[in-house]
Design an enzyme around this catalytic site. Structure first.
Site, short mmCIF file in Angstrom:
data_model
loop_
_atom_site.label_atom_id
_atom_site.label_comp_id
_atom_site.label_asym_id
_atom_site.label_seq_id
_atom_site.Cartn_x
_atom_site.Cartn_y
_atom_site.Cartn_z
N GLU A 9 0.26 3.14 7.73
CA GLU A 9 1.67 3.26 7.33
C GLU A 9 2.14 4.71 7.23
O GLU A 9 2.52 5.18 6.16
CB GLU A 9 1.91 2.50 6.02
CG GLU A 9 1.67 1.01 6.20
CD GLU A 9 2.03 0.17 4.98
OE1 GLU A 9 2.36 0.73 3.92
OE2 GLU A 9 2.00 -1.06 5.12
N GLU A 22 -2.06 -5.83 9.51
CA GLU A 22 -1.88 -5.99 8.07
C GLU A 22 -0.76 -6.97 7.81
O GLU A 22 0.30 -6.88 8.43
CB GLU A 22 -1.55 -4.64 7.43
CG GLU A 22 -1.49 -4.67 5.92
CD GLU A 22 -1.22 -3.30 5.32
OE1 GLU A 22 -0.41 -3.23 4.37
OE2 GLU A 22 -1.80 -2.30 5.79
#
Length: 190
Positions: free
Chosen positions: A78, A182
């Site tokens: 991220e 994810e």
């Protein structure tokens, strides 16, 4: 490592493991903390970026000593969330251009020189960043040759239809695979 070794021993077929970093050590980050909105100090090609790339190799080396190999690593978990996360979250912020340059000048060459056949995945963030992120990173021939695929998270999928993100990216870069890395349910209360 003991749990991974047990799982590998019990599996009837090979397990494909991938690793994704959350943060570099505090001394390598612009904010001097493993948490918060810091970037790697300096710019791609410098001592901080090369050292961070070598951390990946050391990670792979240490696991390999214990007979655990990784199919892939991502350049950063991220990378844009690093700009928005709560201050206590461990992260490194990267823009697409910063990730491209890190892959092209540091991480890609370090992996290529290493004895590991570990693949490299880029993005590892929300698909709302596609296809822009892919255009920036994979639009660079040097970075693109090191990248096997794109790691994607699904938390904000309702915002952008898959045709505008996943399909558009696949059409632009069909030689690079897309992999959801994810996900969870209950992310939004509503």
């Amino acid at each position: 490592i003991p749990l991974l070794c047990r799982a590998l021993a019990m599996s009837k077929r090979p397990l494909l493991l991938f690793g994704s970093p959350w943060t570099a050590p505090a001394w390598m980050k612009s904010n001097g903390d493993v948490r918060g909105k810091g970037t790697l100090k300096g710019k791609a090609g410098d001592k901080y970026h090369k050292t961070w790339a070598n951390y990946f190799i050391k990670f792979l080396d240490e696991y390999a000593k214990r007979n655990v190999t990784f199919w892939a690593v991502t350049a950063q978990n991220e990378p844009l969330a690093g700009l928005f996360t709560p201050p206590q979250a461990p992260t490194i912020a990267f823009t697409a251009a910063q990730q491209r340059d890190f892959i092209a000048r540091d991480l890609g060459p370090a992996l290529a020189r290493s004895p590991h056949r570990t693949r490299l995945l880029m993005l590892d963030d929300q698909r709302i960043h596609l296809p822009h992120w892919a255009k920036v990173v994979l639009g660079n021939a040097t970075a693109a040759r090191y990248v096997a695929g794109l790691a994607v998270h699904w938390y904000l999928d309702a915002i952008v239809p898959p045709g505008c993100s996943l399909e558009a990216t696949h059409k632009l870069f069909p030689e690079h695979f897309l992999l959801y890395t994810e996900a969870c349910t209950g992310f939004f209360m509503f």
